[in-house]
Design a protein around this motif. Structure first.
Motif, PDB file in Angstrom:
ATOM      1  N   PRO A   1     103.851  46.613 116.041  1.00 52.10           N
ATOM      2  CA  PRO A   1     104.416  45.412 116.673  1.00 52.10           C
ATOM      3  C   PRO A   1     105.811  45.038 116.188  1.00 52.10           C
ATOM      4  N   ASP A   2     106.311  45.724 115.169  1.00 54.99           N
ATOM      5  CA  ASP A   2     107.624  45.383 114.623  1.00 54.99           C
ATOM      6  C   ASP A   2     108.714  45.611 115.669  1.00 54.99           C
TER       7      ASP A   2
ATOM      8  N   ALA B   1     101.601  38.059 124.976  1.00 51.55           N
ATOM      9  CA  ALA B   1     100.269  37.561 124.610  1.00 51.55           C
ATOM     10  C   ALA B   1      99.729  38.270 123.372  1.00 51.55           C
ATOM     11  N   ALA B   2     100.040  39.568 123.253  1.00 50.49           N
ATOM     12  CA  ALA B   2      99.568  40.343 122.107  1.00 50.49           C
ATOM     13  C   ALA B   2     100.508  40.240 120.906  1.00 50.49           C
ATOM     14  N   GLU B   3     101.606  39.491 121.045  1.00 53.62           N
ATOM     15  CA  GLU B   3     102.639  39.381 120.005  1.00 53.62           C
ATOM     16  C   GLU B   3     103.104  40.783 119.594  1.00 53.62           C
TER      17      GLU B   3
ATOM     18  N   ARG C   1     112.728  35.031 119.386  1.00 52.97           N
ATOM     19  CA  ARG C   1     111.409  35.648 119.525  1.00 52.97           C
ATOM     20  C   ARG C   1     110.302  34.597 119.593  1.00 52.97           C
ATOM     21  N   GLU C   2     110.388  33.583 118.744  1.00 53.10           N
ATOM     22  CA  GLU C   2     109.331  32.568 118.708  1.00 53.10           C
ATOM     23  C   GLU C   2     109.270  31.766 119.993  1.00 53.10           C
ATOM     24  N   GLN C   3     110.399  31.608 120.663  1.00 56.05           N
ATOM     25  CA  GLN C   3     110.399  30.867 121.926  1.00 56.05           C
ATOM     26  C   GLN C   3     109.507  31.541 122.966  1.00 56.05           C
TER      27      GLN C   3
ATOM     28  N   VAL D   1     105.449  31.577 121.304  1.00 56.07           N
ATOM     29  CA  VAL D   1     104.720  30.294 121.300  1.00 56.07           C
ATOM     30  C   VAL D   1     105.005  29.471 122.542  1.00 56.07           C
ATOM     31  N   ALA D   2     105.776  30.040 123.482  1.00 57.61           N
ATOM     32  CA  ALA D   2     106.071  29.371 124.760  1.00 57.61           C
ATOM     33  C   ALA D   2     106.663  27.990 124.549  1.00 57.61           C
ATOM     34  N   SER D   3     107.596  27.882 123.588  1.00 56.66           N
ATOM     35  CA  SER D   3     108.208  26.582 123.305  1.00 56.66           C
ATOM     36  C   SER D   3     109.367  26.275 124.247  1.00 56.66           C
TER      37      SER D   3
END
Length: 288
Positions: A119-120, A179-181, A197-199, A202-204
């Motif tokens: 996943p990296d 979904a699987a990150e 990436r976090e946006q 986590v769907a922020s």
């Protein structure tokens, strides 16, 4: 031991089924080729589909690495004429020997898939472009060789064709990857789209999915504009290798709809749309 005709037929059907399910566009394009070339094109498509099946289904990266290593070890054997008992490998070997296909093409495809097991994120944009070229470029390069494309055109076509195909497939798979990150896009690529990436994970940011898909669409458009003059000089017979690119507009449309839903929905490409666009492109009624 020499295989019986019944065994050969069964093996062929297994290869056919995997090509159809895992590399549908390449399967449909192969059906438009003469029988001798068709068998080779289907074997190449089935090989690519098997690699994809390995990397998308392996929950443990080590298991995926082991299965990819089996293919690395099998390539020199099948090129030399040995039978492995694996129908995909044995039919690929027949194609390699008949059309003198370089084994490094298939080794590059294995390496490209290996990069997605973990996943990296990939380290930078150059690594991402190299990944796409390894992942999909040899699929087009080997098909073009089977269809006797002149070397100078082959060199100019396979790398951008691979990147176009890889970007379109990636765009369609973004909901599952998010979904699987398992979003292996490099941070630099996401930064070009103005997102982190976090946006996505986590769907922020509700607009983030649309921005990343728009970024991919722009890159595809630039690559298509550069490659179209090279496609135009090929014969209809040689263009069969590139017919899978005819469905890229459908893939980007699907990616756009998924992005509009915030990657909370997965849309499948309609079978009739695939068939229609490949058929129309074959008869030059639309551009590849």
């Amino acid at each position: 031991m020499r295989q019986t005709p019944a065994t050969e037929l069964r093996f062929h059907e297994e290869v056919l089924a995997l090509a159809r399910s895992g590399e549908t566009e390449h399967y449909l394009a192969a059906l438009l080729a003469p029988p001798a070339e068709r068998a080779a094109l289907l074997a190449i498509a089935a090989f690519s589909a098997d690699l994809d099946r390995i990397t998308t289904s392996a929950r443990d990266p080590l298991v995926g690495e082991i299965r990819l290593q089996w293919w690395r070890d099998a390539l020199p054997e099948i090129a030399g004429g040995s039978l492995t008992g694996n129908p995909i490998a044995d039919q690929l070997g027949a194609a390699v020997r008949r059309y003198d296909l370089p084994s490094p093409l298939f080794g590059a495809m294995i390496d490209g898939h290996a990069a997605t097991i973990y996943p990296d994120p990939l380290p930078d944009r150059r690594a991402f472009e190299s990944h796409l070229s390894q992942l999909r470029g040899p699929l087009f390069a080997s098909a073009l060789r089977v269809l006797a494309c002149p070397g100078e055109h082959l060199v100019r076509l396979c790398e951008p064709a691979g990147r176009i195909s890889g970007l379109a497939r990636l765009a369609c798979r973004l909901p599952r990857l998010v979904a699987a990150e398992h979003l292996y896009l490099p941070d630099a690529y996401l930064a070009e789209a103005g997102i982190g990436r976090e946006q996505l994970i986590v769907a922020s940011d509700a607009a983030a999915p649309r921005r990343i898909v728009d970024c991919i669409r722009r890159e595809i458009a630039e690559l298509r504009a550069a490659v179209e003059p090279q496609i135009a000089v090929l014969s209809r017979h040689q263009r069969i290798a590139l017919l899978p690119l005819a469905t890229v507009p459908l893939q980007t449309q699907i990616a756009g709809r998924q992005a509009a839903a915030g990657f909370r929905e997965v849309h499948e490409m309609p079978a009739l749309g695939r068939i229609t666009r490949i058929w129309l492109a074959h008869w030059s009624l639309i551009r590849i």
